[in-house]
Structures are given as structure tokens and as C-alpha cells.
Motif scaffolding. Structure first.
Motif, PDB file in Angstrom:
ATOM      1  N   UNK A   1       1.011  -1.242  -0.021  1.00 56.04           N
ATOM      2  CA  UNK A   1       0.073   0.147   0.075  1.00 56.04           C
ATOM      3  C   UNK A   1       0.628   1.461  -0.149  1.00 56.04           C
ATOM      4  N   UNK A   2       1.550   1.324   0.956  1.00 49.91           N
ATOM      5  CA  UNK A   2       2.491   2.698   1.184  1.00 49.91           C
ATOM      6  C   UNK A   2       3.470   2.989  -0.066  1.00 49.91           C
ATOM      7  N   UNK A   3       4.095   1.577  -0.367  1.00 49.77           N
ATOM      8  CA  UNK A   3       5.332   1.687  -1.505  1.00 49.77           C
ATOM      9  C   UNK A   3       4.635   2.118  -2.807  1.00 49.77           C
ATOM     10  N   UNK A   4       3.263   1.774  -3.087  1.00 55.70           N
ATOM     11  CA  UNK A   4       2.827   2.116  -4.167  1.00 55.70           C
ATOM     12  C   UNK A   4       2.467   3.515  -4.314  1.00 55.70           C
ATOM     13  N   UNK A   5       1.798   4.035  -3.118  1.00 53.13           N
ATOM     14  CA  UNK A   5       1.318   5.294  -2.976  1.00 53.13           C
ATOM     15  C   UNK A   5       2.507   6.319  -3.005  1.00 53.13           C
ATOM     16  N   UNK A   6       3.525   6.079  -2.425  1.00 54.71           N
ATOM     17  CA  UNK A   6       4.917   6.836  -2.705  1.00 54.71           C
ATOM     18  C   UNK A   6       5.484   6.886  -3.981  1.00 54.71           C
ATOM     19  N   UNK A   7       5.339   5.633  -4.601  1.00 56.67           N
ATOM     20  CA  UNK A   7       5.729   5.354  -5.834  1.00 56.67           C
ATOM     21  C   UNK A   7       5.184   6.510  -6.946  1.00 56.67           C
ATOM     22  N   UNK A   8       3.837   6.342  -6.475  1.00 58.99           N
ATOM     23  CA  UNK A   8       2.958   7.417  -7.601  1.00 58.99           C
ATOM     24  C   UNK A   8       3.222   8.960  -7.191  1.00 58.99           C
ATOM     25  N   UNK A   9       3.192   9.155  -5.754  1.00 62.95           N
ATOM     26  CA  UNK A   9       3.392  10.603  -5.354  1.00 62.95           C
ATOM     27  C   UNK A   9       4.723  11.229  -5.889  1.00 62.95           C
ATOM     28  N   UNK A  10       5.727  10.460  -5.871  1.00 70.27           N
ATOM     29  CA  UNK A  10       6.906  11.117  -6.340  1.00 70.27           C
ATOM     30  C   UNK A  10       6.763  11.497  -7.968  1.00 70.27           C
ATOM     31  N   UNK A  11       6.147  10.833  -8.604  1.00 70.93           N
ATOM     32  CA  UNK A  11       5.973  11.221  -9.992  1.00 70.93           C
ATOM     33  C   UNK A  11       5.063  12.338 -10.024  1.00 70.93           C
ATOM     34  N   UNK A  12       4.498  13.010  -8.985  1.00 74.01           N
ATOM     35  CA  UNK A  12       3.710  14.056  -9.187  1.00 74.01           C
ATOM     36  C   UNK A  12       4.712  15.393  -9.183  1.00 74.01           C
TER      37      UNK A  12
ATOM     38  N   UNK B   1       4.037   2.783 -14.305  1.00 70.28           N
ATOM     39  CA  UNK B   1       4.600   3.710 -13.942  1.00 70.28           C
ATOM     40  C   UNK B   1       6.083   3.836 -14.205  1.00 70.28           C
TER      41      UNK B   1
ATOM     42  N   UNK C   1       9.199   6.618 -14.419  1.00 67.57           N
ATOM     43  CA  UNK C   1      10.743   6.475 -13.787  1.00 67.57           C
ATOM     44  C   UNK C   1      11.622   6.370 -14.918  1.00 67.57           C
TER      45      UNK C   1
ATOM     46  N   UNK D   1      12.930   9.742 -16.230  1.00 65.95           N
ATOM     47  CA  UNK D   1      13.558  10.567 -15.051  1.00 65.95           C
ATOM     48  C   UNK D   1      15.172  10.541 -15.352  1.00 65.95           C
TER      49      UNK D   1
ATOM     50  N   UNK E   1       8.599  17.947  -2.776  1.00 63.08           N
ATOM     51  CA  UNK E   1       8.373  16.890  -2.196  1.00 63.08           C
ATOM     52  C   UNK E   1       8.810  16.816  -0.849  1.00 63.08           C
TER      53      UNK E   1
END
Lengths: 298, 322, 575
Positions: free
Chosen positions: A111-122, B45, B50, B53, B303
Motif C-alpha cells: 500500500x504505502x510503497x505504491x502510494x509513494x511510488x506514485x506521489x514522487x511522480x507528481x 509507472x 521513472x 527520469x 516533495x
């Protein structure tokens, strides 16, 4: 209509009065830029150059619309736009929704991993050149796919949808799970129906976004095969911008003379924007009435 | 929200390692369906966000499009330092922060209030019409908005004309020409253009609130204001917090087009922001690396701010977006 | 339900693959197609005949692919149709002209990054041409130029030297070059009808211009609708105001040049600069300037001019043409009175020997290169050479000669049709017809400026790729309106070519220049908006100090050095 359990007090009525008055003023202010474009588009081109058009056209004409409709291949562009909106919005909604769903399943370890993965791309991106090279490498140039595939999952929509799913009662989902339902089924049959309002909001965002986007169209569709309606408007507006960049006075004069008149620009704005405006009223029914989820609260 | 950390490489003694691994596999097996879905999202993604990047590296090289990176000179932090050496750099940082802060306060609250007011409208048809109209300015380009603002607020515009006619002033106010009005003007224009659009998400969030809560509130004797304050607002709190945290991350993006269109030489000291500056010193001058470096810096700060704000939010409100 | 997911994902995958596989023409779509024409070299001797336009028609069709910058692809193709047909039939030459609705510099960078560009690129800015050259992606032109390019060397002459690298190699050519064909450049305009009715004398200095405007403003305080009339307005955020004034003071590209010492002084560092600021300030302080002059965009300004709310203009000549009599003529039709127009007037500050109102940069700012993807440099150079012949330029500019077009070849003379001489309807009878024939559709290398040749219609003057002006036998303009506009314009141009300065992206001086360019407009605005003389002077001095601290002196030196280098380059290797 107000729900019956709310009392109608005097202060409430006074508030209603001011609220409605405020809304009427707001409507006027918000409608104005659009109204302005409408009357400019209905005014004769040469006369418009004199300026001073505020509320009514001075010399009424439909020529600007006739000109626009006869000059370009609007029909095809409109069809592609609609296709883009439909395909882009449904795929994005489905994918971002299911992504949001799995990141709200509490016992899911990724859960957190995927969220973070996506948030970074913002926040981080490689810039235009690497992305362009990627599109070339994937052979997506001059295809319809380039409109929806790079926008399939959206971090922003994922967060919005999951903020909505936050605190939704889990009892139903859990009992379904015990009954052996698959996750996709739980998502489609239990979670998604409870999230209709937010899906409607995201659908409006996504549909408008797809309809309005133009940069990817002119960059990734150099052949013009998949030109959308918005591109016709953008090209006209870009021409204006391009004139400002010209250094050579002779070319500048030439370009300035050929510039699309303000009235035709306004007519194009109307033709290009009016269809998409109706997405909001279309989705509004999901915003009103609210849902009763108390039943599943136990 | 209790977060569960995943252990990709469990460490420890050999004996417990196998049992830990076992546990992990068991767990993954239980979650296989979710991971199956996640795999698609991760592959996607990886490819579309990525992989490109690698472009960030260009900020540390003297990159010229067309040359291989190995042929380009490594310059380290040169462009980052150069940014801070630009004349007026503190001025533009100030402007960026001020304009962003205005957008994040007034500009942030406005759509929430609007959504709450929409919620209080009794007539559904009226409500739908107002909502739809309120989002119209989103569709009008900045060029048009700017030209309307000019014709309204110019020295001979409607506003000055009225003010003079009613005797409030005897000389037209240079709303557009004087720097001190610029921030206010810009914020107002931003709100005008975006408030209806931004309120959509709150309207949808309000629709989620359980009607039973209102009934219970009525039983407890809550008035309309009380309901808005105690039921509606808390009901949309996750959305508000989410958007606020994301907004904090965008604090260095203070707009671009509107500055260029509404600004003039006399307001330069107030309208110049990082993006307009980078546009001229990076992109227009063909200095790709410089633009990349500043962009990277902005992303990094953005970030970091999101993570910090998120931590604070978690502590204070037990809500987290990650 | 699992099935549903699988089906969906499968579909997704298929759609993705389908989207990819369905498009086999990826490489070609961006127009790089060089293989087909590679075998042209062998056919050189087999040339069939030289056509009536001086082109050796090849046996096999020559196809040249080139990128020409910003335009609408669909429209450009449609526009070029008649020209394409003509060239195919009479010349056996085909063009694949690539244009995009994307900013050219942006697109060129992408082309460089993806190594995907056509054999010829034209209308590119000089620094982008340099970028291709530096990466070895442009072909050296000298050998081909020597063999096939006699028209180019003849017409460009010593100016070619300026385009060479330091070691004497030539990789780029200019496009749209030549001497400025215009009569007016920067100028001081006035509403002719008002001026004539007032019976005022003609003005020759800035001071007299001010007096003229002042009197006119007193005589015509409001327009027909009762709106306030101003002497001046602007649409360039104030830049045109000093631009034209510097021309009246004989400054070169904004610098005072001391020919003897070779020293360049930026105008903000001169006393004349202060004088200019005082001059403009007076208009503002006395309420003669439109208060919104710093905010007007071209269209806002045009609205004011059209509504007769502006009497004069300090700026470039064509602004008042387009917004003035061209617009009025269109709007008022039959009722239009030709005296209702702006008159462009040459104004010179007292004590100044030569004004610099009309600059002429011979090599312009746009370049053309052959890239390393070009397999037929001989063919391309032959074509370039033909295009650069005077007849080639005429055809490139105005389309194929013929009785239907605006020009025809009659007894060997290149005659313009009588109907095109109606200046009031020039857009309709000339520009629109040229467009119909695809004029300028395939413009790769030839001149944009003054075109001179004994065969050109003797009834016209100042022919260029864009325009021409019919004259009477006494040398005055055939059109009475044009005569009114330009009767007090002396039409003397100065050659600004050697004052051209190239700024390289990573040179620190480029940043200095950008800083100065950014700061100057706001400082200038501050100066001219001053309320008193003392404040003006203080603001001026403060601006001077600020700009100098930002490196203005370095910039002055850089300009001086560039000029010196240009002069040396220009004069070298000349035989």
C-alpha cells in the motif's frame, strides 16, 4: 428541496436570501468572460477591432461561425475529440480507481510503497526530451494510443479517490471477501458504487482535461492524422503567440496582416468549448442527494 | 491509518531468515490478487514516469540536445549555484512565495466556502445551474481573461469610470500599472478563473456525507451553521487535507501565463516568479541544463515539503496521504 | 469476476500493442526520407535541357525534403499545391516541406535529441544552425558552392564571409537576406488629415514633432464619440518609444558608436539617453500619452487608433499602416477618404549628422543548412542556386508567371499586372492572388530584401520578395495615398549587418545581456513615469548605475569587439 429534518428559522431564511443573492451576482461574474466571447463571436470582424464590446454585439453577424465551419475539418476533429474523451476518461477512471482501491485495502502490504511510488511522480519528471524519445521508442507517434496510454494511471486522481474511500465502512468488503469474492469484484460491485460522486468529479476533470489538451496532440501527431478539435483553437492562438516572437519586421507585418481576427478566434473558442461544458451537468446527478451508507455501518 | 511497512529484503539470522521469508511468501500469496493488479500499475509507472527520469541528470551536465551524455561536460552543481547568483533572485523567490501563499490561503479557502454555500441552496435546479456557470471561466483562456481585465480595470475602464462618477476618487487609479496592486489583482484573477472548477471536488466530497449524520445532528438541535461546521466540514476534511498537502508541495509553482499576460514593466518587481525567470534564462536561451536544474530543485523542495507536511498532519490529525 | 479483470487487461495490452503495431510509418512521418534520391549524382551529364526559367531539368525527379519551421501542416500543403504542380511539371523537382505547429527551436532540439531530421533545414535561427554545425551535423558547403553556386556568391558577395567559421569554412547560408526594401523604418507619424487641416508646418526634429502633436491635441481634444484623444500611445511596453528616438539620434542598435576609437556606449550611459527620457517624460506629464500605454497589446492599441483616439506614433511605420488606413479603408469602404491616414516622417535630432531610423541587416537572422543526412548536396545546391537567381526569386516570391497571376513574363520583361497597382485594394488584388498561386510556399534560401534586375518591370520600384511599389514616371509613387504617407520620409537606410552580435548559449555575456534586457524595460518605465525633472534625473542615474553594475560595460565591450571582428571577417579573403 431541503431535507425535512432541518428547521426553517428566520435567520436561516435571511441567510438563504443573501446566499441566493450572492449566487446571482456570482453567476453574473462567472458568466461574463464567456458571454463576452459569445458576443465578440457574433460581431462583425472588422468592427470588433474597434474594441469596446461589452454586453451586446454592435454589428450582429453569423459570418464568423460560417467561416469557421466552412474553413476547416471540424467534424473529424470533433469525432476524434469525443473518442479521446470517452476512451481516455473510462480507462483512466477504471485504472486510477482500482489503483486507489488497492492502496486503501488496509492489510495490503504494498500500500504505502505504491502510494509513494506514485506521489514522487507528481513532483519529478524527466522533462520533455526524454519523454518524447520514449514515445518515439514505443512507436506511439501518430497513433491514437498516445492520447490515453500515458495518462492511464494518475497519481492525483488516485489520491483524490482514496481520500474519498478513506473511512468507508469495511464490513461489506470483508464479508464479501469471506464469501470468496475476488478483489476486482469487490471493487466493482461494492466499493465503486459507494464512490460514485468522486468518480463523477474525476470524470469531469479527466474528460475536460482530455478535451482541452493540445500539446501532446501537436507534438506526438506531427502528421495531423489524429488532430482533435482543441487543436484548431490552439493553432489559432499559437499563431498569435508566434507573431510576437518574430524578429524580422517584414515577416511580422505579413503575419500580423494574416492573423485570424478576434471575432473568428472567439467563434472558434465557442465551437470548441461549448460541447465539453455539458459534461458537468451530465455528471451532476451523482453529486446530489447523497448516499446512505449507514446501513453498512454495524 | 496503521501503515504496514513491506520488507523487500528481510535481514536477520539465517535461522529466522527462512521463517521470515516463508512468512513473506505466505503473505504475498494471500495478497496475490492485489499484487497482480499492482504489477500493472508498477510496470506502467516504471515505463512512463521513472524511465524518463534519466533526464534529471542533464541538470548536472552541460547538456546539448543531440550530444550523448558521455560527450557532455559534467558541471556538478554549477547551474544550481548560478540560479542563486542571478540578480534579483531573492526578489523572485519572495514574489513566488507571496503569490503562492495567497493562492494557498485565500485561493484555497474560496472553493471550500463556495462548495459549502452551494450545499445550502434549496432549489436543486438553481443549484445545478449556478454550479455549472461557476466553472465556465476555467474554459476561457488567460489571454481572453487578461484582455477583459484590462478593459475593466484600465485607466478608462469601467471600474475607474464608476469610481469617478460616484465621486470616490478624482483621478483614475492605475490598477494595472502600479506594483502594489499586482498581487491582489493576480489572486483575484486566479480565484475568478479557478474557484468553480476547484469546488467540484468538494461538492463531490460533500455528497459522500451520510444523511443520517444530519438527521442525528437535527435531533441534537444543531442549526444549519452548526451542521456545516460540525458535520459537513469534518466530512470533507480528508479531501481538504489532501489538497492542502499537495498544494504545499506546489508552493514554488506560482503560475506562469497569468504573470506574463497581466504583468507590465512597471509591475516587474512584483510579478516576476521563478517560472517566468527560468523560462527566459533557460528555455528561451536554449540552456536546457539550467532549466532542468532549477526544475529539479523545485521538485525536490516540493516533495520534501509534502513529506514534512504529511508527517505533521499525521501527528496532528492522524491523517496521512502516504 | 477474475475473468473480467483478465479480459480487461488483455484488451488493454492488445490495444497498446495494436496502437504500436498499426503504425509502421513512424520514421517516415517526421519526414526523413533521403534514400530514394541518392543516386542522382550519376545523372549529372544526362541533363536534358535548360527550361525557360534557367533551370536544367533533370531526367529523374529530384526530391528535396526540408523542415521550414512553424506553420500548420495541413494548410501549408494545401497552400503549396499550385507551386508543387508547377515545379513538378516544368522543373521535374518535388519538395517535401515539413512544418509543425510547434515552436521551431523546441522541435529542432527534439530532432537533435532523436537524431531524426531531414536533409535540409531552413528558416532556423542562427544559434540553432550553430548547434547543428558544432555537432558535425551540417555539411560544408564551399565545394558545392564553388561548383554550382555562382548566383549565391554573386548576390551575397562579401557578406558570405560573415557566415564562415573562424577557419574559413562555410556551413550555413542566410535566408530572407538582402537590403531593406522599405522606405520607412522607425518613424514619427502623425494623422495626415488633421495635420493638413491645421495647416501646420512639417516637423523635422523631435521638438517640432512635440509642438505639432501638442497643437493637434488642443485642436482635437475628443473624437466623434466624445472620447479623449491622446497624442501618443504604444503597444510595446514602452520599447518603441526609445527605439525610434535612438534612430533620430543616430544610435546604432542602441549604442553610440565612435568610429575613430571603435568605442560603443549604451544609450543609458549617454547624455542623449537622458534627453530622450526627458522628451518622452514630457508627453506623459502633460497628459499627452495614453495612460494605459504600458499595458496595451497590439489589438488594444489598434482599437484606439481605429477609433481615432491617437494622433501620432513613435515607433515602426507599419503599425500605423495596418491599424490606420488599411483598417479604415476596409471598414469604411466607399466612403473612405484617402487623406485619413498616418504620415510617416523622418525626424532627426539637432546636430545629428545621419539618422539611423531605417536599418538594413543584409544577412538577416534566419539560416539554412544541409544536414549530414543529405545524400544529394549537388542537387540541393543547384536548386539553391536557381532559387537565388533573380528570376528564381521572382517565381519563389510571387508564384509561376502567367496571365492569371500577379505577374507574367512579357517580351522577356517581368511585368506586374496593371490590376495589382491599386494600392487601396492591394490585399485583395495582390496579396490574395499571390497566396492563391502559392507564392513563397517553397522559399528555402533566396533573398527577402531588395531585388534588382534589368528585366524587372520599370513601372515599379523597391521590389522585394514581399512587396513592390508602382511609381509614376517622375519617380513618385503611383498611389496618392502612399505618396502622402512617405512624402517626408527620406528612405535612407544604414547597413547594420556588421553590427550583428551572436550570443552563444553558455557564454556568461549572454546571461548579462538577458539581465539587461529584463531590467531595462522596468527601469525605463520608472524613468519616464517620473513626476518631476529632478525625480527623472535621479531615476535615470539610478537606472544607469544599476545596469552598469549588472555588467552593461562588459556588454558594450562585447558589442565593440564583435563589430571589430565582423569588420575583419567581412574584409578577409576578398579578392
Amino acid at each position: 428541496m431541503r431535507a425535512p429534518y432541518i428547521k426553517n428559522t428566520i435567520s436561516g431564511r435571511i441567510f438563504d436570501f443573501f446566499n441566493v443573492t450572492f449566487m446571482v451576482i456570482l453567476m453574473f461574474i462567472m458568466l461574463y468572460p464567456f458571454w463576452n466571447q459569445l458576443i465578440v463571436s457574433l460581431n462583425e470582424g472588422i468592427d470588433t477591432a474597434r474594441g469596446g464590446l461589452y454586453f451586446w454585439p454592435r454589428k450582429f453577424t453569423l459570418d464568423n461561425y460560417k467561416y469557421m465551419l466552412s474553413e476547416s475539418n471540424l467534424g473529424r476533429g470533433a469525432a476524434i475529440s469525443v473518442l479521446r474523451v470517452v476512451v481516455g476518461t473510462t480507462t483512466c477512471l477504471f485504472c486510477s480507481g482500482i489503483l486507489a482501491y488497492i492502496t486503501t485495502v488496509r492489510w495490503f502490504s504494498g500500500r504505502r510503497f505504491i502510494r509513494l511510488l506514485y506521489i514522487i511522480t507528481m513532483y519529478f519528471s524527466g522533462g520533455m526530451i526524454p519523454f518524447y524519445l520514449l514515445i518515439v521508442k514505443l512507436r506511439l507517434m501518430d497513433t491514437f494510443t498516445v492520447y490515453w496510454l500515458p495518462g492511464l494511471f494518475s497519481a492525483y486522481y488516485m489520491l483524490l479517490i482514496s481520500s474519498y474511500m478513506y473511512n468507508l465502512p469495511e464490513a461489506l468488503a470483508e464479508s464479501a471477501r469471506i464469501d470468496g469474492a475476488s478483489e476486482i469484484r469487490i471493487y466493482l460491485q461494492i466499493v465503486a458504487p459507494m464512490c460514485l460522486p468522486v468518480f463523477a468529479a474525476i470524470a469531469v476533470f479527466s474528460a475536460v482535461g482530455h478535451w482541452n489538451s493540445w500539446f501532446d496532440v501537436i507534438l506526438y501527431n506531427p502528421s495531423g492524422k489524429w488532430d482533435t478539435l482543441q487543436v484548431y483553437l490552439r493553432k489559432i492562438l499559437l499563431d498569435v503567440e508566434q507573431v510576437g516572437k518574430l524578429v524580422d519586421e517584414q515577416k511580422k507585418m505579413e503575419a500580423m496582416r494574416k492573423l485570424t481576427p478576434v471575432s473568428v478566434r472567439a467563434a472558434t473558442t465557442m465551437i470548441v468549448t461549448l460541447p465539453i461544458i455539458f459534461t458537468y451537468p451530465f455528471f451532476q446527478k451523482y453529486f446530489i442527494g447523497g448516499i446512505t451508507i449507514g446501513a453498512v455501518k454495524e | 491509518m496503521p501503515g504496514i511497512r513491506i520488507n523487500i529484503r528481510p535481514e536477520g539470522e539465517a535461522t529466522t531468515k527462512s521463517s521470515k521469508l516463508n512468512k513473506l511468501f505466505k503473505r504475498l500469496y494471500r495478497e496475490k490478487e492485489l499484487w497482480f493488479i499492482a504489477a500493472f500499475a508498477i510496470v506502467w509507472i516504471a515505463i512512463f514516469a521513472y524511465y524518463p527520469m534519466y533526464g534529471i541528470i542533464y541538470g548536472f551536465f552541460n547538456y546539448v540536445p543531440g550530444k550523448k551524455l558521455s560527450e557532455c561536460e559534467f558541471v556538478g552543481l554549477k547551474y544550481f549555484i548560478e540560479f542563486f547568483k542571478l540578480p534579483d533572485v531573492w526578489l523572485i523567490i519572495r514574489n513566488t512565495l507571496v503569490i503562492s501563499t495567497l493562492n494557498l490561503t485565500i485561493g484555497f479557502i474560496a472553493p471550500i466556502i463556495l462548495a459549502l454555500l452551494f450545499n445550502e441552496l434549496n432549489n436543486i435546479t438553481f443549484k445545478r445551474i449556478v454550479q455549472t456557470i461557476s466553472y465556465l471561466p476555467h474554459f476561457v483562456s488567460w489571454v481572453v481573461v487578461a484582455s477583459i481585465i484590462f478593459s475593466m480595470l484600465g485607466n478608462e475602464g469601467v471600474v475607474n469610470d464608476m469610481l469617478i462618477r460616484f465621486g470616490f476618487i478624482d483621478k483614475p487609479i492605475g490598477f494595472l500599472g502600479e506594483g502594489k496592486y499586482f498581487w491582489g489583482l493576480l489572486t483575484a484573477a486566479n480565484i475568478w478563473k479557478g474557484v468553480g472548477w476547484s469546488s467540484i471536488i468538494y461538492v463531490s466530497a460533500i455528497a459522500r456525507i451520510d444523511q443520517e449524520l444530519y438527521q442525528a445532528g437535527a435531533v441534537d438541535g444543531l442549526g444549519r451553521l452548526g451542521m456545516a461546521w460540525h458535520i459537513t466540514l469534518p466530512g470533507i476534511r480528508p479531501t481538504i487535507l489532501l489538497l492542502f498537502i499537495l498544494g504545499i508541495g506546489g508552493i514554488l509553482n506560482a503560475g506562469f501565463e497569468q504573470q506574463l499576460l497581466l504583468g507590465s514593466p512597471t509591475t516587474r518587481e512584483y510579478h516576476e516568479v521563478i517560472d517566468t525567470y527560468v523560462y527566459r534564462y533557460g528555455i528561451q536561451m536554449g540552456r536546457y541544463s539550467f532549466a532542468t536544474a532549477v526544475g529539479f530543485m523545485k521538485s525536490f523542495i516540493g516533495l520534501a515539503l509534502v513529506i514534512v507536511t504529511n508527517k505533521m498532519s499525521k501527528k496532528l490529525t492522524d491523517m496521512s496521504i502516504i | 469476476m477474475k475473468k473480467l479483470l483478465c479480459i480487461f487487461l488483455m484488451l488493454l495490452l492488445l490495444a497498446t500493442l495494436g496502437g504500436c503495431g498499426g503504425n509502421t510509418a513512424v520514421g517516415n512521418s517526421s519526414g526523413v526520407e533521403t534514400g530514394e534520391t541518392g543516386d542522382q549524382e550519376g545523372n549529372e551529364e544526362e541533363v536534358l535541357h535548360v527550361n525557360e526559367f534557367g533551370w536544367e531539368v533533370p531526367k529523374e525527379t529530384i526530391t528535396i525534403t526540408y523542415y521550414a519551421g512553424y506553420d500548420d501542416p495541413a494548410e501549408a500543403e494545401k497552400y503549396a499545391e499550385p507551386m508543387a504542380k508547377f515545379y513538378k511539371e516544368k522543373f521535374n523537382v518535388e519538395f517535401k516541406k515539413i512544418v509543425y505547429n510547434v515552436d521551431m527551436v523546441e522541435r529542432l532540439n527534439l530532432m537533435l535529441a532523436s537524431n531524426d531530421y531531414p536533409e535540409v533545414i531552413t528558416w532556423m535561427p542562427d544559434d540553432m544552425a550553430e548547434r547543428f554545425i558544432m555537432q558535425g551535423k551540417a555539411i560544408e558547403l564551399t565545394p558545392y558552392l564553388e561548383k554550382y553556386g555562382h548566383n549565391i556568391t554573386r548576390r551575397l558577395g562579401k557578406y558570405l564571409n560573415l557566415l564562415k567559421t573562424d577557419d574559413g569554412k562555410l556551413y550555413k547560408l542566410p535566408v530572407g537576406w538582402g537590403q531593406n526594401p522599405n522606405v520607412a523604418g522607425w518613424d514619427f507619424a502623425v494623422r495626415y488629415d488633421l495635420w493638413k487641416k491645421a495647416g501646420l508646418p512639417i516637423y523635422k526634429t523631435p521638438e517640432e514633432y512635440y509642438e505639432t502633436l501638442k497643437k493637434l491635441m488642443q485642436m482635437y481634444p475628443t473624437n466623434a464619440n466624445g472620447e479623449k484623444v491622446y497624442a501618443l500611445s504604444d503597444n510595446s511596453q514602452g520599447a518603441n518609444l526609445y527605439g525610434a528616438m535612438l534612430g533620430a539620434y543616430g544610435f546604432k542598435n542602441g549604442f553610440k558608436v565612435d568610429e575613430k576609437t571603435g568605442e560603443f556606449t549604451h544609450w543609458i550611459n549617454t547624455d542623449e539617453g537622458l534627453e530622450i527620457a526627458r522628451y518622452i517624460n514630457r508627453f506623459i506629464r502633460e497628459g499627452m500619452m495614453d495612460p494605459d500605454f504600458l499595458n496595451n497589446k497590439f489589438e488594444d492599441w489598434q482599437a484606439k487608433v481605429m477609433n481615432e483616439r491617437v494622433i501620432g506614433n513613435i515607433g515602426t511605420w507599419w503599425h500605423v499602416w495596418v491599424a490606420g488606413h488599411e483598417a479604415w479603408g476596409q471598414q469604411e469602404g466607399e466612403n473612405y477618404n484617402i487623406e485619413k491616414r498616418f504620415m510617416n516622417v523622418t525626424v532627426k535630432a539637432p546636430g545629428v549628422e545621419e539618422h539611423t531610423l531605417l536599418g538594413s541587416n543584409f544577412i538577416g537572422t534566419s539560416r539554412v543548412i544541409m544536414t549530414d543526412k543529405c545524400t544529394q548536396p549537388e542537387n540541393v545546391m543547384k536548386w539553391w542556386n536557381w532559387e537565388c537567381s533573380e528570376l528564381g526569386t521572382m517565381i519563389t516570391a510571387f508564384g509561376p508567371p502567367g496571365p492569371e497571376n500577379v505577374w507574367d513574363i512579357v517580351d522577356g520583361k517581368w511585368m506586374f499586372k496593371d490590376s495589382t497597382f491599386d494600392n487601396a485594394r492591394k490585399n485583395e488584388v495582390f496579396h490574395a492572388v499571390v497566396e492563391k498561386w502559392g507564392g513563397k510556399a517553397y522559399w528555402m534560401v533566396t533573398s527577402g530584401g531588395l531585388l534588382e534586375h534589368p528585366n524587372i518591370d520599370p513601372r515599379v520600384t523597391r521590389v522585394s520578395t514581399y512587396d513592390f511599389w508602382p511609381i509614376k514616371e517622375d519617380g513618385s509613387f503611383l498611389d496618392p495615398g502612399v505618396n502622402i504617407c512617405w512624402q517626408y520620409t527620406d528612405g535612407k537606410s544604414w547597413d547594420s549587418t556588421l553590427f550583428t552580435v551572436t550570443f552563444k548559449p553558455d557564454d556568461p555575456i549572454t546571461t548579462v545581456k538577458q539581465t539587461i534586457d529584463d531590467t531595462l524595460p522596468s527601469e525605463w518605465a520608472k524613468i519616464i513615469m517620473s513626476k518631476t525633472d529632478a525625480e527623472l534625473e535621479a531615476n535615470f542615474m539610478a537606472a544607469r548605475e544599476k545596469l552598469n553594475s549588472l555588467g552593461l560595460h562588459d556588454l558594450e565591450k562585447f558589442y565593440a569587439d564583435s563589430y571589430k571582428a565582423n569588420v575583419e571577417k567581412f574584409n578577409q579573403l576578398c579578392n
